[in-house]
Scaffold this motif. Structure first.
Motif, PDB file in Angstrom:
ATOM      1  N   TRP A  89       0.804  -1.131   0.026  1.00 46.03           N
ATOM      2  CA  TRP A  89      -0.037  -0.108  -0.061  1.00 46.03           C
ATOM      3  C   TRP A  89       0.901   1.345  -0.110  1.00 46.03           C
ATOM      4  N   LYS A  90       1.784   1.130   0.882  1.00 50.79           N
ATOM      5  CA  LYS A  90       2.803   2.346   0.823  1.00 50.79           C
ATOM      6  C   LYS A  90       3.493   2.673  -0.296  1.00 50.79           C
ATOM      7  N   THR A  91       3.904   1.551  -1.168  1.00 56.02           N
ATOM      8  CA  THR A  91       4.710   1.773  -2.435  1.00 56.02           C
ATOM      9  C   THR A  91       3.704   2.340  -3.335  1.00 56.02           C
ATOM     10  N   GLU A  92       2.528   1.977  -3.344  1.00 55.84           N
ATOM     11  CA  GLU A  92       1.620   2.228  -4.218  1.00 55.84           C
ATOM     12  C   GLU A  92       1.158   3.671  -4.188  1.00 55.84           C
ATOM     13  N   LEU A  93       0.896   4.091  -2.930  1.00 56.99           N
ATOM     14  CA  LEU A  93       0.388   5.378  -2.684  1.00 56.99           C
ATOM     15  C   LEU A  93       1.483   6.694  -2.783  1.00 56.99           C
ATOM     16  N   THR A 103      -2.764  17.278  -1.558  1.00 52.01           N
ATOM     17  CA  THR A 103      -1.452  17.164  -1.349  1.00 52.01           C
ATOM     18  C   THR A 103      -0.923  15.840  -1.778  1.00 52.01           C
ATOM     19  N   PRO A 104      -0.082  15.856  -2.649  1.00 53.49           N
ATOM     20  CA  PRO A 104       0.744  14.407  -3.061  1.00 53.49           C
ATOM     21  C   PRO A 104       1.241  13.516  -2.016  1.00 53.49           C
ATOM     22  N   ILE A 105       1.098  12.377  -1.997  1.00 53.44           N
ATOM     23  CA  ILE A 105       1.150  11.474  -0.713  1.00 53.44           C
ATOM     24  C   ILE A 105       2.776  11.090  -0.661  1.00 53.44           C
ATOM     25  N   THR A 106       3.604  11.371   0.280  1.00 52.01           N
ATOM     26  CA  THR A 106       4.886  11.173   0.131  1.00 52.01           C
ATOM     27  C   THR A 106       4.920   9.913   1.511  1.00 52.01           C
TER      28      THR A 106
END
Length: 146
Positions: A89-93, A103-106
């Motif tokens: 999930w973290k990699t995808e987002l 705001t772009p998800i970092t």
């Protein structure tokens, strides 16, 4: 969509805006074809109590780098994918064109605002709301003891 349920092999905001603010949206049929997401300057907004169940055999729901998937800051729903875990999930987002309230998800934004339970993604409740819920519960306990 603001209620009810809808099933499809995919959804694509292609040069358009699609809003999912309530109800249950089920994507896919266990295959990796027919993706979901936003392409060609399209926007997919996810907010309210929208629940998304992705039964595709791959996590990647993003079809193009030219569209945006935007999670509203007050989203109370969930996003489930049977092939996902917290790292996926973290990699995808953080590598696609995903946003939280514009705001772009970092990586840091993901860690501070999203939680993954098993294969399900959701927003962490804001601290103020969680604190108020806790105080309300405490007040009920005290009232009951009197």
């Amino acid at each position: 969509m603001n209620g009810g349920s809808f099933s499809a092999r995919g959804i694509l905001a292609n040069n358009s805006i699609i809003n999912l603010f309530g109800g249950v949206f089920t994507i896919g049929n266990g295959t990796s074809g027919s993706g979901w997401g936003a392409a060609n300057n399209g926007t997919l907004n996810i907010g309210g109590s929208a629940v998304i169940n992705n039964s595709r055999s791959t996590l990647a729901g993003y079809n193009s780098t030219s569209g945006t998937i935007n999670f509203a800051a007050d989203w109370t729903g969930s996003f489930q994918n049977t092939t996902a875990n917290a790292a996926a999930w973290k990699t995808e987002l953080t590598t696609g064109n995903y946003e939280l309230a514009g705001t772009p998800i970092t990586s840091a934004l993901f860690d501070a605002n999203f939680q993954v339970t098993g294969d399900t993604l959701s927003l962490v409740p804001e601290p103020t709301s969680a604190a108020l819920l806790g105080l309300g519960g405490f007040a009920l306990i005290l009232r009951r003891r009197k």
